[in-house]
Scaffold this motif. Structure first.
Motif, PDB file in Angstrom:
ATOM      1  N   SER A  56       0.820  -1.227   0.000  1.00 18.51           N
ATOM      2  CA  SER A  56       0.000   0.000   0.000  1.00 18.51           C
ATOM      3  C   SER A  56       0.845   1.263   0.000  1.00 18.51           C
ATOM      4  CB  SER A  56      -0.925   0.000   1.226  1.00 18.51           C
ATOM      5  OG  SER A  56      -0.179   0.175   2.422  1.00 18.51           O
ATOM      6  N   GLU A  57       2.119   1.168   0.397  1.00 18.01           N
ATOM      7  CA  GLU A  57       2.997   2.341   0.470  1.00 18.01           C
ATOM      8  C   GLU A  57       3.782   2.553  -0.818  1.00 18.01           C
ATOM      9  OE1 GLU A  57       5.255   1.367   3.915  1.00 18.01           O
ATOM     10  OE2 GLU A  57       3.821   2.287   5.312  1.00 18.01           O
ATOM     11  N   HIS A  78      -2.121  -0.605  -8.410  1.00 17.29           N
ATOM     12  CA  HIS A  78      -2.029  -1.817  -9.215  1.00 17.29           C
ATOM     13  C   HIS A  78      -2.007  -3.086  -8.357  1.00 17.29           C
ATOM     14  CE1 HIS A  78      -1.409   0.623 -12.721  1.00 17.29           C
ATOM     15  NE2 HIS A  78      -0.301   1.166 -12.235  1.00 17.29           N
ATOM     16  N   HIS A  79      -1.944  -2.917  -7.051  1.00 18.17           N
ATOM     17  CA  HIS A  79      -1.848  -4.065  -6.145  1.00 18.17           C
ATOM     18  C   HIS A  79      -3.050  -4.156  -5.201  1.00 18.17           C
ATOM     19  CE1 HIS A  79       2.347  -4.812  -7.292  1.00 18.17           C
ATOM     20  NE2 HIS A  79       2.490  -3.488  -7.281  1.00 18.17           N
ATOM     21  N   LEU A  80      -4.107  -3.410  -5.523  1.00 14.76           N
ATOM     22  CA  LEU A  80      -5.266  -3.390  -4.629  1.00 14.76           C
ATOM     23  C   LEU A  80      -5.894  -4.776  -4.459  1.00 14.76           C
ATOM     24  CD1 LEU A  80      -7.023  -0.043  -5.692  1.00 14.76           C
ATOM     25  CD2 LEU A  80      -5.574  -0.505  -3.694  1.00 14.76           C
ATOM     26  N   ALA A  81      -5.959  -5.535  -5.535  1.00 21.46           N
ATOM     27  CA  ALA A  81      -6.552  -6.874  -5.449  1.00 21.46           C
ATOM     28  C   ALA A  81      -5.718  -7.769  -4.543  1.00 21.46           C
ATOM     29  CB  ALA A  81      -6.679  -7.479  -6.844  1.00 21.46           C
ATOM     30  N   GLN A 121      -6.772  -9.389  -0.942  1.00 17.03           N
ATOM     31  CA  GLN A 121      -6.693 -10.827  -0.698  1.00 17.03           C
ATOM     32  C   GLN A 121      -5.897 -11.136   0.564  1.00 17.03           C
ATOM     33  OE1 GLN A 121      -8.388 -12.959  -2.464  1.00 17.03           O
ATOM     34  NE2 GLN A 121      -7.714 -14.723  -1.265  1.00 17.03           N
ATOM     35  N   LEU A 122      -4.815 -10.416   0.774  1.00 11.00           N
ATOM     36  CA  LEU A 122      -4.002 -10.607   1.977  1.00 11.00           C
ATOM     37  C   LEU A 122      -4.791 -10.256   3.239  1.00 11.00           C
ATOM     38  CD1 LEU A 122      -0.601  -9.131   0.746  1.00 11.00           C
ATOM     39  CD2 LEU A 122      -1.010 -11.513   1.398  1.00 11.00           C
TER      40      LEU A 122
END
Length: 269
Positions: A90-91, A97-100, A104-105
């Motif tokens: 998130s940082e 591009h990594h929201l999914a 999930q994490l």
């Protein structure tokens, strides 16, 4: 010289007094003996109770410490690492591009927290209904690590004679057995059976948890199993409520945990 009649009377009085004395001794001695025996029995029982109480306290404290260590490891090895990784994603400048992946994490971490919370205090355990609690346990465990849990409860199974404490300890034994199978046995299926006695068996409740996993050598691995798999805690719980617990296993043949809780409730007509 003393008169013969007086001498005879004196001897008779002496004999009478001796007879009374020994009669009193004969009566008092058994009474004193019985009282002394009762006192000794009570003293020994008190010492035994104190010893057992100290032993149970010791294992209770040790069990609490082991449980705390287990929770700490699970929090660190799973939840903390996943949340830390999600935070690092998130940082990043390209976080969008990594929201999914982040979602999930976080979803996985939430499931882990729920699982830990359930194991510590299942919401339905307060019902004091071992049958329903076992159903909930099997439903909760089904699918974990890809393991299928199959539950069989014989129609008419009666567990109403159990006290709240007995139901709780039986549940915890079943929970520990299922957890061990899921985490350590590498099994594909766990079978749980709950029933009452058959015609040739002692009256009570019978609980069986078996898996088709790798098993272990009960003779050679007893110390390791006791330390790492919670067998001692299961044995202590069974002993505390007067249940009989047996664990049968061999390498490559799976494991069977059997618990028998006798029904000591006397029915009157």
């Amino acid at each position: 010289m003393q008169d013969p009649a007086s001498e005879i009377a004196a001897l008779q009085a002496m004999v009478h007094s001796y007879i009374q004395f020994f009669l009193v001794i004969d009566v008092l001695f058994p009474v004193v003996g019985v009282l002394l025996a009762i006192a000794i029995i009570k003293f020994v029982a008190t010492l035994k109770k104190l010893k057992e109480s100290d032993e149970y306290l010791f294992y209770t404290i040790r069990g609490q410490e082991e449980e705390r260590s287990r929770i700490s490891r699970e929090l660190h090895d799973t939840i903390a690492q996943d949340v830390r990784y999600a935070l690092s994603l998130s940082e990043r400048k390209d976080a969008q591009h990594h929201l999914a992946e982040i979602a999930q994490l976080l979803k996985g971490s939430l499931l882990e927290v729920r699982s830990l919370s359930y194991n510590l205090a299942p919401p339905d355990i307060t019902k004091d209904d071992i049958i329903e609690n076992i159903k909930d346990l099997c439903a909760e465990c089904n699918g974990k690590n890809g393991v299928s849990v199959r539950l069989s409860i014989i129609d008419g199974t009666d567990a109403s004679f159990l006290t709240a404490d007995e139901a709780l300890h039986l549940y915890r034994i079943a929970q520990e057995a299922c957890t061990n199978s899921i985490k350590h046995s590498k099994s594909a299926e766990i079978a749980v059976l709950v029933r009452n006695e058959t015609a040739a068996e002692e009256k009570g409740l019978y609980l069986f948890i078996s898996d088709d996993g790798v098993g272990f050598d009960t003779a050679r691995a007893r110390t390791g199993f006791t330390k790492h798999y919670g067998l001692k805690g299961m044995q202590n719980r069974a002993q505390l409520i007067g249940a009989l617990l047996t664990v049968r296993s061999s390498r490559g043949e799976g494991t069977l945990v059997s618990v028998f809780m006798p029904n000591l409730v006397q029915t009157t007509i």
